[in-house]
Design an enzyme around this catalytic site. Structure first.
Site, PDB file in Angstrom:
ATOM      1  CG  HIS A   1      12.976  15.852  33.208  1.00 45.92           C
ATOM      2  ND1 HIS A   1      13.780  14.810  32.770  1.00 45.92           N
ATOM      3  CD2 HIS A   1      13.336  16.071  34.489  1.00 45.92           C
ATOM      4  CE1 HIS A   1      14.598  14.440  33.739  1.00 45.92           C
ATOM      5  NE2 HIS A   1      14.341  15.189  34.799  1.00 45.92           N
TER       6      HIS A   1
ATOM      7  CG  HIS B   1      19.207   9.560  26.964  1.00 46.01           C
ATOM      8  ND1 HIS B   1      19.272  10.368  28.083  1.00 46.01           N
ATOM      9  CD2 HIS B   1      20.385   9.756  26.302  1.00 46.01           C
ATOM     10  CE1 HIS B   1      20.422  11.019  28.085  1.00 46.01           C
ATOM     11  NE2 HIS B   1      21.120  10.652  27.017  1.00 46.01           N
TER      12      HIS B   1
ATOM     13  CD  GLU C   1      15.177  11.928  25.581  1.00 44.61           C
ATOM     14  OE1 GLU C   1      14.164  12.624  25.742  1.00 44.61           O
ATOM     15  OE2 GLU C   1      15.777  11.357  26.527  1.00 44.61           O
TER      16      GLU C   1
END
EC number: 2.6.99.2
Length: 241
Positions: free
Chosen positions: A191, A43, A70
């Site tokens: 997550h 990310h 991401e």
């Protein structure tokens, strides 16, 4: 059989604590691949708090599996994605004050914008995923946008303070998985998943990939990256198709 994709952002977080050159998330990514990960996730945040541009440039050129990028839905990130050509992009929300991503992307009311945003990526053959909560309206919006995947946010499940609340979140996620599949969306989960709570999804069919980072890198401090990844791969290998 579902597969494991490993997020190596936390390796970059440790490096950036000293603004040095090690540990290198690019090296860590290669080790994760050798241990059985089928994809690597990074990310690149707008504030560059952990992953740096150099990291994604090198990852995109060196890994042998799939690179899942991401990013926030900004013009800058769109241009970066078009340049590095990842296997998929996953659009996520960002808040500068958050320690980590706190919830799913709000797709409702953004269908037109996000459809247009993803169009040049799709034209280049880059797959798309939307990181969303297991909410019926969000799932319908994701379908309208034309994403290939949804990654359902499991953070509320992972952080639930009691087992009863966790079970309620689990039910909500499973309902969201089923609805997504019925609409023709492919489903990933991510997550807050770890070596214990992931077992609650063992009998849930149709999950394509698990996106896991923090718990694997935490275990890697004690047993090494190779063992930490192999342990998670072994758990997932026994899950429902």
């Amino acid at each position: 059989m579902p597969f494991l994709c490993v997020n190596v952002d936390h390796v970059a977080t440790i490096r950036q604590a000293r603004l040095g050159i090690e540990p290198d998330p690019v090296t860590a990514a290669a080790m994760c691949e050798l241990a059985g990960a089928v994809g690597i996730i990074m990310h690149l945040r707008e504030d560059r708090r952990h992953v740096q541009d150099r990291d994604i440039e090198l990852i995109s050129k060196t890994i042998q599996t799939e690179f899942h990028f991401e990013m926030a839905a900004t013009e800058e990130m769109q241009q970066i994605a078009l340049r590095i050509d990842p296997a998929t992009v996953c659009l996520v929300p960002e808040k500068r004050e958050e320690l980590t991503t706190e919830g799913g992307l709000n797709c409702i009311g953004q269908e037109k914008r996000l459809t247009e945003y993803l169009a040049p990526l799709h034209e280049k053959g880059i797959g798309s995923s939307l990181f969303i909560d297991a909410d019926a309206d969000q799932i319908k919006a994701a379908k309208a946008i034309g994403a290939e995947y949804v990654e359902i946010h499991t953070g509320h499940f992972a952080d639930a303070p009691t087992r009863s609340e966790q079970k309620a979140e689990l039910t909500r996620i499973i309902d969201g998985i089923k609805m997504s599949q019925d609409l023709g969306l492919k489903v990933n989960l991510g997550h807050g998943l770890n070596y214990v709570n992931i077992l609650d999804f063992a009998d849930v069919p149709g999950i394509c990939e698990y996106s896991i980072g923090h718990s694997i890198m935490s275990r890697a401090i004690y047993v090494g990256i190779d063992r930490a990844v192999r342990d998670m791969v072994e758990i997932i290998r026994n899950f429902a198709d």
